[in-house]
Design a protein around this motif. Sequence first.
Motif, PDB file in Angstrom:
ATOM      1  N   PHE A   4      -3.488  -0.746  -6.613  1.00 49.27           N
ATOM      2  CA  PHE A   4      -2.252  -1.375  -6.127  1.00 49.27           C
ATOM      3  C   PHE A   4      -2.130  -1.111  -4.625  1.00 49.27           C
ATOM      4  N   ILE A   7       1.097  -0.725  -2.324  1.00 52.03           N
ATOM      5  CA  ILE A   7       1.993   0.434  -2.397  1.00 52.03           C
ATOM      6  C   ILE A   7       1.712   1.396  -1.250  1.00 52.03           C
ATOM      7  N   LYS A  50       9.286  -1.283   3.616  1.00 48.80           N
ATOM      8  CA  LYS A  50       8.758  -1.527   2.256  1.00 48.80           C
ATOM      9  C   LYS A  50       8.031  -2.865   2.222  1.00 48.80           C
ATOM     10  N   ASN A  51       6.843  -2.842   1.756  1.00 46.53           N
ATOM     11  CA  ASN A  51       6.070  -4.061   1.551  1.00 46.53           C
ATOM     12  C   ASN A  51       6.670  -4.814   0.355  1.00 46.53           C
ATOM     13  N   ASP A  53       5.430  -6.491  -1.811  1.00 46.08           N
ATOM     14  CA  ASP A  53       4.587  -6.390  -3.007  1.00 46.08           C
ATOM     15  C   ASP A  53       4.685  -5.031  -3.706  1.00 46.08           C
ATOM     16  N   GLU A  54       5.319  -4.068  -3.071  1.00 48.15           N
ATOM     17  CA  GLU A  54       5.454  -2.770  -3.746  1.00 48.15           C
ATOM     18  C   GLU A  54       6.842  -2.607  -4.364  1.00 48.15           C
ATOM     19  N   ASP A  96       4.832   4.856  -8.603  1.00 47.73           N
ATOM     20  CA  ASP A  96       4.709   4.556  -7.177  1.00 47.73           C
ATOM     21  C   ASP A  96       5.456   3.292  -6.770  1.00 47.73           C
ATOM     22  N   LEU A  97       5.860   2.487  -7.734  1.00 47.49           N
ATOM     23  CA  LEU A  97       6.607   1.282  -7.394  1.00 47.49           C
ATOM     24  C   LEU A  97       7.986   1.647  -6.871  1.00 47.49           C
TER      25      LEU A  97
ATOM     26  N   GLY B 447       2.848  -4.321  -7.296  1.00 47.20           N
ATOM     27  CA  GLY B 447       2.089  -3.340  -6.528  1.00 47.20           C
ATOM     28  C   GLY B 447       0.776  -3.918  -6.029  1.00 47.20           C
TER      29      GLY B 447
END
Lengths: 310, 630
Positions: A4, A7, A50-51, A53-54, A96-97, B447
């Motif tokens: 991922f 993250i 924060k991305n 996608d995460e 981790d999300l 993610g």
Amino acid sequence: MSAFSAIGEEREIDQNEFTPGIEPQATWCPGCGDFGVLKALKGAMAELGKNPDEVLLVTGIGCSGKLSSYFNSYGYHSIHGRSLPVARAAKLANPDLEVVAAGGDGDGYGIGGNHFMHTARENHDMTYIVFNNEIFGLTKGQTSPTSPKGHKSKTQPHGSAKDPVRPLSMSLSAGASYVARTAAVNPNQAKEIIKEAVEHDGFAHIDFLTQCPTWNKDARQYVPYTDIQQDDEFDFDVTDRREAADAMYDAESRLYEGEVLTGRFYRDDRPSYSQEKQSTGEMPETPLAERYFDDDYEWERSYDFMDRHR
Amino acid sequence: MTDNELVWRIAGGSGDGIDSTSQNFAKALMRSGLSVFTHRHYPSRIRGGHTYVEVRASADKVKSRGDGYNCLLALGDSFARNPQDEAYYGNEEVKPLSENLDELREGGVIVYDEGLLDGSEVDDLDERAEENDWHVYPLDLRGMAREHGREVMRNTAGVGATAALLGMDTGPFEELMEERMGGDILEQNLDIIQMAYDQVAEMDHSHDLRVPEGEHDETQVLVSGSTAIAYGALDEGCRFIAGYPMTPWTDVFTIMSQNLPAMGGISEQVEDEIAAAALALGASHAGAKAMSGSSGGGFALMSEPLGLAEITETPVVLVESMRAGPSTGMPTKPEQADLEHVLYTSQGDSNRVVFAPGNQQEAYEQTRTAFQLAYDYQMPAIVIYDQKLSGELQNVPESFFDREPNPDLGATLTEEQVAEAEHHASGKFNRYQHDPENGVSPRSLPGQADGRFLASGNEHNPQGHIDEDPDNRIAQMNRRMRKLSSIRTELDEAEESNQTLHDPSGDAEYGILTWGSSQGTVEEAVDRLNERGHAVKSLGVSDMMPYPEADVAGFLESVDECLVVEMNATAQFRGLTQKELGRFGEKMSSLLKYNGNPFEPAEIVEGFEASINGGDPAGETTKYVPAAGD
Ligand SMILES: Cc1ncc(C[n+]2csc(CCOP(=O)(O)OP(=O)(O)O)c2C)c(N)n1
Ligand code: SF4
């Protein structure tokens, strides 16, 4: 390497990255407080780097539940009142999300009340934003759990005989480790509160006051407001449960008298649920979700337990 | 009924250790080379109340509890007694003896604990014993247990006594005790079993019941249906379970929870079943193989998350362990009456896989298949079974379970694949494409870089945005429904069918159709019918959705008449078959049972014979529903 890679990726994030290319005007009425939440959330996430996608945004049902449609991250638009159980399992499967759950006052304090209580108790590391407009918006203006006593609606024509719920006190007594109230009419504070909540390692509950000009006719219902952290009159220790409880009680009573108190009400630093669960050996140290992509991982075999059946 | 079989029944109060004693008894018989099958009967209370477990053992494969039994060990219900003054409560004290006499076969053996039970209080025990040639051995089991250990050890004394009466070696029992306990407790138990054995060995015996001899050519394990389901899930890589206790689903939940931490998995007991199912969806969405489950009432609460899994195409496996309903019904009694509930619950057109395994092996294999299909096709898969299969123990070759773990997440992309996949102009990943042939549009996971999408319970377009456009709606509906036909094709092309044909006579003219846990009992009845000169075969159907049209139509075409056997009052499976096939209504009649006890083979034999003779096949405990047009 992580499966991922979004993250924890470090780069500048422009808040427009959180705009999915469809417009909230499609369903939200002009002047709705929900726009304020969306804006504050985008700003907070961008400033925290924060991305998209995460981030996993899980919502319930209602006008508020549409937040995930207008916020460009991974999203799960679930069912009425059930955003929290979906969100907390996603967090357990992949700690981790960055997990955020959101919904309305009917969604969160009514039909999802049981989940609210238990998610707070377990202190999952996530942010929970409740759009509190004191009304059911999407189903056209019925009385909600936060509607004031005496509130008249089509389904309660004689006026509600019930006292409204006290979301901040509920949250504190259920076990949330971060409790705040902010308002769409106070965008700067809203953004800062969301940032704090996201950074907090535990269950962070934000009672987000959002005006509903369509069904709660007074579009300016949360103005003027007072920021309790900026005002010496409200000096109390946010890490002290009793003092926080008193402040909450005060704020909840005064809301219905037209005095809007916002700010951070409570914070403690106890370990989050994942940390507790890891310490009892009931949760793996590395994210469960990673393992399905790890070719070198030696999968445990159930038949090691077969001995006892021989 | 095989002559060469032992059906041993141990009776007493719930909480008196009946369950563990019977498990060890079954294990000892299995280790001595026999095939075993257990059947539990218990009331819905924690302590006290009459309960029994049967262990059936034979050199041949046993597939059901059989009918009747031939050896009773009546221990007494210690909870019917006030421990302070030893006074008996009410008139329950002789139940472990009196309640069990009706099913004891001719020539049977009774051992009862004189220390707790007074045989003279049982009406007409002597007369009935004489009439039926029963051999009654009162023994002071409690006294023996007290003398060498503690009163609770009277189970051990009972086991020693029956071993001596049946000509069994106590070796396997001692071995089991040594594996389980140590120190004084072990010494005391070993003394007690020896003492009981010796005491009985010295007595005069009039009966000729002996434990049969048998041999296994490989190591066997003794497993329940719930164990098989849990192991199927674990071997398939399931590492997340969320649940809320409800009998009998609790068995699966418990086994999973006890094994998951050591296997790097996560188990969550949560606030209710709505949450449980929603958690399973959340974990799956984030990239884990996840399951949940419940029994009737709890499964009802899962209805809404179930529909959410369908429309968001979130893979998940749910288990439904049926008990007698409606509502709380009979918590500890089996029924097969939640079929329609599981097939059609939740709003909208159903789009789910439903399997109903017929025995422990099928439970294991079909749970694995359920996970594979759920993840390959991104939809909920349900394993439905019942209280009977849940608790029944049967021996299975250990090598049967020796499978490779399967961490494959099915139609889930790796990050590299996401990078290559089609994206919308907005940058969003096309999660729900309209066109894939088998209906499956692969997913990304939160993610992963550039895999963003919205999973929405509202109808949505390929990017996951809420969308009520009629053309989009049709495209999405058709694609989701297409998965079921793809799955049907995949199942039909598989090497082995999930439907189990049992045809001892080769090309039988009569059929019995059944589903789920009634399968073993039906197969045994079919064997007996063939021995009695009828040419009968059976099909145990496991695929409930998508329905195995070809398999069942082929079976029905090949027979003149067919009896459908199931444990419910409204012939739900027969109804499903008629609905799915749209014909054969005139060929199918039903034999139903819903009194809380599973079918016995003899009931099916009688029902079948009466039905082909045109008589009334309904016995005292069963109901007959004739074919359409009859
Ligand atoms: C199980 C279920 N019951 C009822 C509804 C109908 N429903 C949709 S939104 C809503 C109320 C939403 O009110 P609130 O949570 O306050 O959100 P708002 O629309 O005000 O943002 C209701 C009752 C539903 N979707 N699901
Ligand atoms: S109905 Fe109320 S809550 Fe819903 S969008 Fe309109 S203003 Fe906002």
